[in-house]
Design a protein around this motif. Structure first.
Motif, mmCIF file in Angstrom:
data_model
loop_
_atom_site.group_PDB
_atom_site.id
_atom_site.type_symbol
_atom_site.label_atom_id
_atom_site.label_comp_id
_atom_site.label_asym_id
_atom_site.label_seq_id
_atom_site.Cartn_x
_atom_site.Cartn_y
_atom_site.Cartn_z
ATOM 1 N N LEU A 113 0.814 -1.207 0.000
ATOM 2 C CA LEU A 113 0.000 0.000 0.000
ATOM 3 C C LEU A 113 0.851 1.261 0.000
ATOM 4 O O LEU A 113 1.887 1.319 0.671
ATOM 5 N N GLN A 144 4.204 1.592 -4.957
ATOM 6 C CA GLN A 144 3.406 0.457 -4.509
ATOM 7 C C GLN A 144 2.225 0.244 -5.465
ATOM 8 O O GLN A 144 1.738 1.207 -6.072
ATOM 9 N N THR A 181 -1.775 -7.916 -6.898
ATOM 10 C CA THR A 181 -0.712 -6.922 -7.053
ATOM 11 C C THR A 181 -0.095 -6.964 -8.452
ATOM 12 O O THR A 181 0.858 -6.239 -8.736
ATOM 13 N N ASN A 209 -3.180 -7.818 4.798
ATOM 14 C CA ASN A 209 -1.965 -7.822 3.984
ATOM 15 C C ASN A 209 -1.366 -9.213 3.792
ATOM 16 O O ASN A 209 -0.327 -9.339 3.138
ATOM 17 N N ASN A 212 -4.088 -9.895 0.744
ATOM 18 C CA ASN A 212 -4.298 -8.726 -0.124
ATOM 19 C C ASN A 212 -5.776 -8.560 -0.471
ATOM 20 O O ASN A 212 -6.169 -8.468 -1.638
#
Length: 247
Positions: A113, A144, A181, A209, A212
């Motif tokens: 993030l 990020q 991601t 996290n 995700n």
């Protein structure tokens, strides 16, 4: 694994803060990130800042917002209601509150993030992250893959498709959204203390996290008490009316 509670635009609304804090803890949040605009509009700036000072001292994340900055620089270029609220707020703060505000950063990287109050593009310029051009600017500036912001008082999720076009949708509260991601994302998590989508319930989000995933939440709170305090502490009555209508 860390569950991160993402709060933004508290706007000195203690009742909304307490309700979302309790909700986030029930959801097993382990880290809190406060993305700016802690004061302005609402009736409890001192108590909110005292809470945030404690949170930061315990290792949580607190960022600067434009209403916070206005307490240091003056409310230039603000709307009349925002200006009046800041001018009401300033004399109620102590020196240690100003020192705390002046120490706050614009952004914070917490992989995957990038946390910011406004756009990641020139964060000190307070650009609203609510159009394709600004989203693309943010993606270009952010290292990020996921940009998380407040500032616009709406909950929205944006992503870049395979052709580099920006797609968006309004998230459903409580729905678990996986954020790969391998693509770029931008989320505006709404306003905890003053939503503006016609729904007065507080807004915040929770990021996991390990997996995700992002969940947007709506939390009802004792809005009547906040409205009472706005009227009785001398803030503009229009601020109470807007709060009740979610505007």
């Amino acid at each position: 694994m860390t569950r991160i509670a993402l709060f933004s635009d508290i706007h000195a609304n203690l009742e909304a803060f307490s309700a979302c804090e309790e909700h986030a803890l029930q959801e097993k949040a382990e880290l809190f990130a406060f993305l700016g605009d802690h004061v302005g509009y609402g009736p409890d700036p001192e108590r909110i800042l005292d809470r945030l000072i404690k949170y930061r001292d315990e290792g949580h994340i607190v960022l600067l917002g434009n209403h916070d900055e206005a307490c240091l620089t003056g409310p230039q270029l603000m709307s009349n209601h925002a200006r009046d609220a800041i001018l009401w707020t300033i004399p109620r703060l102590q020196n240690y509150h100003f020192e705390f505000i002046s120490s706050l950063p614009f952004t914070y990287e917490l992989p995957p993030l990038l946390l910011t109050h406004a756009s990641a593009h020139e964060p000190e310029g307070w650009h609203y992250l609510n159009n394709d051009e600004e989203i693309k600017h943010s993606f270009k500036e952010a290292e990020q893959p996921i940009v998380v912001a407040g500032h616009v008082h709406h909950q929205m999720l944006y992503f870049e498709d395979g052709e580099k076009n920006i797609q968006s949708f309004i998230p459903t509260p409580g729905q678990v959204i996986p954020l790969s991601t391998r693509r770029r994302w931008a989320a505006t998590i709404g306003s905890l203390g003053q939503p503006r989508d016609g729904n007065s319930a507080s807004q915040y989000a929770l990021f996991d996290n390990q997996h995700n995933t992002l969940i947007f939440h709506r939390v009802p709170y004792d809005i009547d008490r906040t409205i009472y305090k706005i009227y009785h502490r001398g803030l503009p009555p229009t601020l109470a009316e807007r709060l009740s209508k979610g505007q």
